[in-house]
Design an enzyme around this catalytic site. Structure first.
Site, PDB file in Angstrom:
ATOM      1  N   PHE A 151       0.806  -1.228   0.000  1.00  0.00           N
ATOM      2  CA  PHE A 151       0.000   0.000   0.000  1.00  0.00           C
ATOM      3  C   PHE A 151       0.834   1.270   0.000  1.00  0.00           C
ATOM      4  O   PHE A 151       0.336   2.345  -0.314  1.00  0.00           O
ATOM      5  CB  PHE A 151      -0.949   0.019   1.221  1.00  0.00           C
ATOM      6  N   SER A 228       4.996  -6.989   3.501  1.00  0.00           N
ATOM      7  CA  SER A 228       5.520  -7.295   4.836  1.00  0.00           C
ATOM      8  C   SER A 228       6.251  -8.644   4.837  1.00  0.00           C
ATOM      9  O   SER A 228       5.997  -9.504   3.988  1.00  0.00           O
ATOM     10  CB  SER A 228       4.357  -7.326   5.829  1.00  0.00           C
ATOM     11  N   CYS A 283       9.647   1.506   3.629  1.00  0.00           N
ATOM     12  CA  CYS A 283      10.482   0.371   4.039  1.00  0.00           C
ATOM     13  C   CYS A 283      11.890   0.841   4.331  1.00  0.00           C
ATOM     14  O   CYS A 283      12.684   0.105   4.907  1.00  0.00           O
ATOM     15  CB  CYS A 283      10.487  -0.703   2.970  1.00  0.00           C
ATOM     16  N   GLU A 384       8.643  -3.991  13.232  1.00  0.00           N
ATOM     17  CA  GLU A 384       8.404  -2.914  12.255  1.00  0.00           C
ATOM     18  C   GLU A 384       7.095  -2.233  12.651  1.00  0.00           C
ATOM     19  O   GLU A 384       6.021  -2.833  12.541  1.00  0.00           O
ATOM     20  CB  GLU A 384       8.296  -3.491  10.839  1.00  0.00           C
TER      21      GLU A 384
HETATM   22  P1  NAD Z   1       1.254  -6.718   2.935  1.00  0.00           P
HETATM   23  O1  NAD Z   1       2.264  -7.786   3.127  1.00  0.00           O
HETATM   24  O2  NAD Z   1       0.115  -6.651   3.864  1.00  0.00           O
HETATM   25  O3  NAD Z   1       0.608  -6.815   1.468  1.00  0.00           O
HETATM   26  C1  NAD Z   1       1.411  -6.810   0.288  1.00  0.00           C
HETATM   27  C2  NAD Z   1       0.604  -7.443  -0.847  1.00  0.00           C
HETATM   28  O4  NAD Z   1       0.404  -8.831  -0.574  1.00  0.00           O
HETATM   29  C3  NAD Z   1      -0.778  -6.847  -1.050  1.00  0.00           C
HETATM   30  O5  NAD Z   1      -1.037  -6.745  -2.427  1.00  0.00           O
HETATM   31  C4  NAD Z   1      -1.704  -7.865  -0.392  1.00  0.00           C
HETATM   32  O6  NAD Z   1      -2.994  -7.871  -0.951  1.00  0.00           O
HETATM   33  C5  NAD Z   1      -0.969  -9.162  -0.693  1.00  0.00           C
HETATM   34  N1  NAD Z   1      -1.273 -10.249   0.249  1.00  0.00           N
HETATM   35  C6  NAD Z   1      -1.711 -10.151   1.517  1.00  0.00           C
HETATM   36  N2  NAD Z   1      -1.837 -11.390   2.054  1.00  0.00           N
HETATM   37  C7  NAD Z   1      -1.440 -12.262   1.114  1.00  0.00           C
HETATM   38  C8  NAD Z   1      -1.328 -13.678   1.067  1.00  0.00           C
HETATM   39  N3  NAD Z   1      -1.631 -14.452   2.107  1.00  0.00           N
HETATM   40  N4  NAD Z   1      -0.878 -14.247  -0.058  1.00  0.00           N
HETATM   41  C9  NAD Z   1      -0.536 -13.482  -1.116  1.00  0.00           C
HETATM   42  N5  NAD Z   1      -0.624 -12.134  -1.127  1.00  0.00           N
HETATM   43  C10 NAD Z   1      -1.076 -11.539  -0.029  1.00  0.00           C
HETATM   44  O7  NAD Z   1       2.080  -5.323   2.926  1.00  0.00           O
HETATM   45  P2  NAD Z   1       1.510  -3.831   3.036  1.00  0.00           P
HETATM   46  O8  NAD Z   1       1.034  -3.593   4.423  1.00  0.00           O
HETATM   47  O9  NAD Z   1       0.598  -3.533   1.909  1.00  0.00           O
HETATM   48  O10 NAD Z   1       2.854  -3.005   2.788  1.00  0.00           O
HETATM   49  C11 NAD Z   1       3.706  -2.567   3.807  1.00  0.00           C
HETATM   50  C12 NAD Z   1       4.887  -3.500   3.952  1.00  0.00           C
HETATM   51  O11 NAD Z   1       5.647  -3.505   2.743  1.00  0.00           O
HETATM   52  C13 NAD Z   1       5.870  -3.076   5.036  1.00  0.00           C
HETATM   53  O12 NAD Z   1       6.258  -4.204   5.749  1.00  0.00           O
HETATM   54  C14 NAD Z   1       7.042  -2.495   4.248  1.00  0.00           C
HETATM   55  O13 NAD Z   1       8.291  -2.551   4.898  1.00  0.00           O
HETATM   56  C15 NAD Z   1       7.028  -3.365   3.033  1.00  0.00           C
HETATM   57  N6  NAD Z   1       7.719  -2.753   1.914  1.00  0.00           N
HETATM   58  C16 NAD Z   1       8.934  -3.263   1.560  1.00  0.00           C
HETATM   59  C17 NAD Z   1       9.659  -2.696   0.529  1.00  0.00           C
HETATM   60  C18 NAD Z   1      10.987  -3.247   0.139  1.00  0.00           C
HETATM   61  O14 NAD Z   1      11.503  -2.891  -0.909  1.00  0.00           O
HETATM   62  N7  NAD Z   1      11.582  -4.128   0.915  1.00  0.00           N
HETATM   63  C19 NAD Z   1       9.122  -1.594  -0.159  1.00  0.00           C
HETATM   64  C20 NAD Z   1       7.861  -1.106   0.213  1.00  0.00           C
HETATM   65  C21 NAD Z   1       7.172  -1.706   1.258  1.00  0.00           C
END
Ligand code: NAD
Length: 484
Positions: A151, A228, A283, A384
């Protein structure tokens, strides 16, 4: 007026989802419902994969220079719609309009890089690998790729992958974050305007059901995920189980080391944007300061003072310096961590829990929050938090910093603030994190470098962006030739 329900883009058509469930997309500053996002079905995900698979061969046979021309068109359309994209991004995510502008610029830079695909995806050759035999290695696209987006960077993160996948000759299915889907739904309209052949790019709105259907589909070659760590671990295992190559970029807990010889005014300003920019929902956000020796006394008072002056408000208001977190649920979680920090015994120097923004009383605002006397065993030093909460730990030596950073399961980013070249070099050499900042608070790799990540912040081999992305979206084929 009823908010509009977003459509899926499959095989060049905008189609209404048949899913029974749709969720609100909420502006976190105003609490206004901007749109509704369908929780599309596994069947709809499969339709998108079939459309992408169907489009693959003709697209793969399109010369790279012709594919690059679509990227030039996309770039022009993104420049033309720059403000509109930034505005949408702020409305659904909450970050300030300037942060959104920076994000859109980063997305465009990835398109810029992909415009160079004719030379970037070249292979190599050698004469006489044996008598009368020559050999060459080619880079070829594989087929259908998928992206599951987080998101927090609705405009940029999917563009660490999409331009490279398309320019190298693959076809694509995007599943935007269900919390912030509108920016990518708009960008899909720009991709459509480039007149890409039908099915080359597809978008399916939804959540876990769509994500799992895409990852499990036998016609999908690879998965890219940013989100995440717990979900990332599942996605990496699930992708492997279904025989897919994968890039999985996960969560973070980033340390900012401040040495006594740091340029303090510049360090304060770098830490301020690192910890509180995008309301801490990056992140790459710095979340724990390790202040070495007397750096503590020089750093803490001006930092707390500057943080207390940050103007919190609606991101579309040009004067706002920090927007809300993404949702009421995110606010509840962040406030829960602040409560926990207090009960764990950390000292609260700045408390953002009870902030009220006049005119936006329903907004998901959390003010800048700073904890002092944070010890490495506290939950707030380990988890986090993903909000505007910064911890400070005073340490005696740089060696202690290395130990604390090494003990964290995450390895996304770390920064050191110093005027010593020796310390800077040693820090970059030793610290096991994928993105290192030297006097830089947000160590964000530019598009022609890979976006790093190590330990539990990354699963896979190749990363998003740059040459890594080009290698991920192509396979090498080696040809041996002998002519009689
Ligand atoms: P999230 O893990 O909740 O969701 C990410 C995506 O995965 C979404 O599209 C969601 O719909 C999907 N998803 C959720 N559950 C799933 C499942 N069981 N199986 C498959 N897909 C599933 O993450 P978020 O809250 O949207 O984003 C924030 C997180 O992203 C933070 O932890 C942040 O650190 C991380 N992030 C990392 C980077 C990086 O480059 N390392 C960059 C940006 C954000």
């Amino acid at each position: 007026m009823e908010p509009k329900v977003l459509r899926n883009y499959i095989g060049g058509e905008w189609v209404a989802s048949k899913a029974p469930e749709a969720r609100d997309v909420v502006n976190p500053a105003t609490a206004e419902v901007l749109a509704r996002v369908p929780m599309s079905t596994a069947r709809e995900a499969a339709d998108a994969v079939e459309a992408a698979h169907e489009a693959f061969w003709a697209w793969r046979c399109t010369p790279p220079i012709t594919r690059a021309r679509y990227m030039f068109r996309l770039k022009a359309l993104m420049e033309e719609n720059f403000e509109k994209i930034a505005e949408l991004n702020t409305m659904e995510n909450g970050k300030t309009i300037d942060e959104s502008r920076g994000e859109v610029r980063r997305a465009i830079e990835n398109v810029d890089v992909a415009c160079g695909i004719p030379s970037l995806m070249m292979g190599y050759n050698a004469e006489d690998v044996a008598e009368g035999i020559d050999s060459f290695a080619l880079r070829q696209p594989l087929g259908v790729f998928v992206h599951l987006a987080p998101f927090n960077f609705p405009a940029m993160v999917p563009y660490w992958f999409i331009p490279y996948a398309l320019a190298t000759g693959n076809t694509f299915v995007l599943k935007p974050s269900s919390q912030t889907p509108m920016t990518q739904n708009f960008l899909a309209r720009l991709l459509e305007e480039t007149e890409l052949p039908e099915g080359v790019f597809n978008l399916v709105n939804g959540s876990t059901e769509v994500a799992e259907a895409l990852m499990a589909h036998p016609k999908v070659k690879g998965v890219t995920f940013v989100g995440s760590t717990p979900v990332g671990k599942h996605v990496y295992a699930f992708s492997a189980q279904h025989g897919k190559r994968a890039i999985v970029q996960g969560g973070a807990k980033n340390f900012l080391v401040v040495m006594p010889d740091a340029d303090m005014p510049r360090t304060v300003s770098a830490i301020l944007t690192s910890a509180f920019g995008c309301a801490g929902q990056r992140c790459l956000a710095g979340s724990v300061i390790l202040a070495v020796g007397k750096a503590y006394d020089d750093l803490v008072p001006p930092l707390v003072e500057a943080a207390s002056r940050l103007k919190v408000g609606y991101g579309l208001d040009q004067a706002t310096q920090m927007g809300p977190v993404v949702s009421a649920a995110a606010k509840k979680k962040v406030v829960g961590y602040i409560d926990l920090g207090v009960s764990e015994g950390a000292r609260l120097l700045l408390d953002g829990r009870n902030i009220v923004v006049p005119g936006y009383e329903k907004g998901a605002f959390v003010g800048p929050t700073i904890f002092d006397r944070v010890t490495p065993d506290m939950t707030i030093a380990k988890d986090e938090i993903f909000g505007p909460v910064l911890g400070i730990t005073q340490v005696d030596s740089l060696e202690q910093c290395y130990d604390i950073i090494a003990a964290s399961p995450f390895g996304n980013a770390a920064s050191v603030f110093t005027s010593s070249g020796k310390v800077a070099r040693e820090f970059a050499y030793r610290v096991e994190c994928g993105n290192i900042g030297i006097n830089i608070g947000i160590a964000a790799p530019i598009a022609f470098f890979p976006f790093g990540g190590m330990k539990d912040s990354f699963f896979g081999v190749l990363h998003g962006q740059g040459q890594d992305a080009i290698r991920f979206f192509t396979d090498e084929k080696v040809v041996l030739t002998r002519w009689f």
